[in-house]
Design a protein around this motif. Structure first.
Motif, mmCIF file in Angstrom:
data_model
loop_
_atom_site.group_PDB
_atom_site.id
_atom_site.type_symbol
_atom_site.label_atom_id
_atom_site.label_comp_id
_atom_site.label_asym_id
_atom_site.label_seq_id
_atom_site.Cartn_x
_atom_site.Cartn_y
_atom_site.Cartn_z
ATOM 1 N N TYR A 68 39.055 2.155 -22.691
ATOM 2 C CA TYR A 68 38.078 0.788 -21.987
ATOM 3 C C TYR A 68 38.753 -0.553 -22.415
ATOM 4 N N LEU A 69 39.689 -0.536 -23.540
ATOM 5 C CA LEU A 69 40.400 -1.649 -23.917
ATOM 6 C C LEU A 69 41.450 -2.098 -22.934
ATOM 7 N N ALA A 70 41.815 -1.141 -22.147
ATOM 8 C CA ALA A 70 42.833 -1.524 -21.095
ATOM 9 C C ALA A 70 42.437 -2.260 -20.006
ATOM 10 N N ASP A 71 41.076 -2.452 -19.751
ATOM 11 C CA ASP A 71 40.359 -3.149 -18.918
ATOM 12 C C ASP A 71 40.275 -4.598 -19.236
ATOM 13 N N THR A 72 41.065 -5.226 -18.871
ATOM 14 C CA THR A 72 41.062 -6.744 -19.553
ATOM 15 C C THR A 72 40.785 -8.021 -18.463
ATOM 16 N N ASP A 73 40.603 -7.525 -17.328
ATOM 17 C CA ASP A 73 40.230 -8.803 -16.300
ATOM 18 C C ASP A 73 38.537 -8.217 -15.909
ATOM 19 N N SER B 266 36.241 -10.827 -16.071
ATOM 20 C CA SER B 266 35.348 -12.164 -16.107
ATOM 21 C C SER B 266 34.601 -12.226 -14.864
ATOM 22 N N HIS C 172 35.253 -1.343 -11.720
ATOM 23 C CA HIS C 172 35.530 -1.201 -13.045
ATOM 24 C C HIS C 172 34.464 -0.015 -13.526
ATOM 25 N N ARG D 27 32.232 -6.685 -24.456
ATOM 26 C CA ARG D 27 33.394 -6.869 -24.006
ATOM 27 C C ARG D 27 33.046 -7.742 -22.473
ATOM 28 N N ALA E 59 33.638 -11.930 -21.895
ATOM 29 C CA ALA E 59 34.603 -12.292 -20.699
ATOM 30 C C ALA E 59 33.614 -12.952 -19.639
#
Length: 277
Positions: A5-10, A12, A238, A271, A275
């Motif tokens: 899940y940490l790889a999902d950075t977008d 917002s 997501h 997270r 965001a």
């Protein structure tokens, strides 16, 4: 193996968060993780709607979120009923002759406890009252009947509980061949088999909700662990499969969330909250 899940950075742009209940948001003992209310409130402040997406009926879901159901969304009955802030967005009905046919087969087939779902009410055979401790977890208003034959009610789902935890075998060998061309059948864990109209599933429920809200599926996050979550996970931007899910579920998610007993949904929600602030 799915990326973390940490790889999902977008994150917002997320506007809606939908989560399954059993073995996803809830721990193995069906307890709600501490801090859910605080996360729902934080999402609300950020303009993000929290949604419970479950095979459970709306009444049972509202009882799980007593402080916030009037502010959130519900995709109940595996998508056969959808609510936003306690107002109906979509409701589906199965033809009476069709649900009578399913119940007739279930009544004479060993191993299953049939439940006729009528939105906030459920009907169960008197002979199966001994299973109330399990059925009552999901259905708060249960009417026990000697037979389903004389019932004339609006139904949006049929569920069958299998104490032998063999719902997939029952689907493949008994109910799929009999009704798979007329109804959508899905396993809700190893112990439940659900029947809805073709085209009715959690994914369809999410589509009704986003259309009503005027948002894009790309801006939806969803969490799930088993078969009936697949239509929802497959369409959102997501998609998080729980670490406790079976390996085959990895084909239907983009990221792997921590397990349900570790409050994995809340970990990812934190997270998203950060965001979208």
């Amino acid at each position: 193996m799915l990326p973390s899940y940490l790889a999902d950075t977008d994150l917002s742009s997320i506007k809606l968060v939908a989560t399954d209940m059993d073995l996803t948001l809830l721990a193995d003992d069906k307890s709600m993780p501490e801090g859910v209310d605080e996360r729902i409130e934080a999402l609300m402040r950020n303009g993000v709607i929290f949604c419970a997406a479950s095979g459970r009926p709306a009444l049972a879901l509202r009882e799980e979120f007593p402080a916030h159901h009037q502010h959130m969304a519900l995709v109940a009955d595996n998508g056969a009923s959808v609510y936003l802030r306690d107002e109906p967005v979509y409701r589906d009905l199965i033809e009476r002759d069709l649900w009578h046919g399913v119940l007739s087969l279930a009544t004479v087939t060993a191993g299953g406890i049939p439940v006729l779902c009528a939105f906030d009410k459920a009907y169960v055979l008197e002979r199966d009252r001994r299973h109330q401790d399990v059925v009552g977890i999901y259905y708060r208003s249960i009417t026990y009947v000697e037979s389903f034959d004389s019932l004339d009610v609006d139904s949006n789902k049929i569920s069958i509980y299998f104490p032998g935890w063999d719902s997939k075998r029952q689907l493949d060998e008994v109910y799929g061949p009999a009704f798979g061309d007329r109804l959508y059948l899905t396993c809700a864990g190893d112990e439940w088999l659900d029947f809805m109209n073709i085209g009715i599933d959690k994914g369809a429920g999410i589509r009704h909700l986003v259309d009503h809200l005027g948002i894009a599926l790309a801006d939806v996050a969803a969490f799930g662990d088993t078969y009936n979550d697949i239509p929802m996970l497959d369409i959102v931007g997501h998609s998080y499969v729980m670490a406790n899910a079976a390996e085959h579920m990895h084909a239907h998610g983009k990221f792997l969330a921590p397990g349900n007993n570790e409050a994995g949904v809340l970990t990812v929600l934190d997270r998203i909250i950060e965001a979208t602030a």
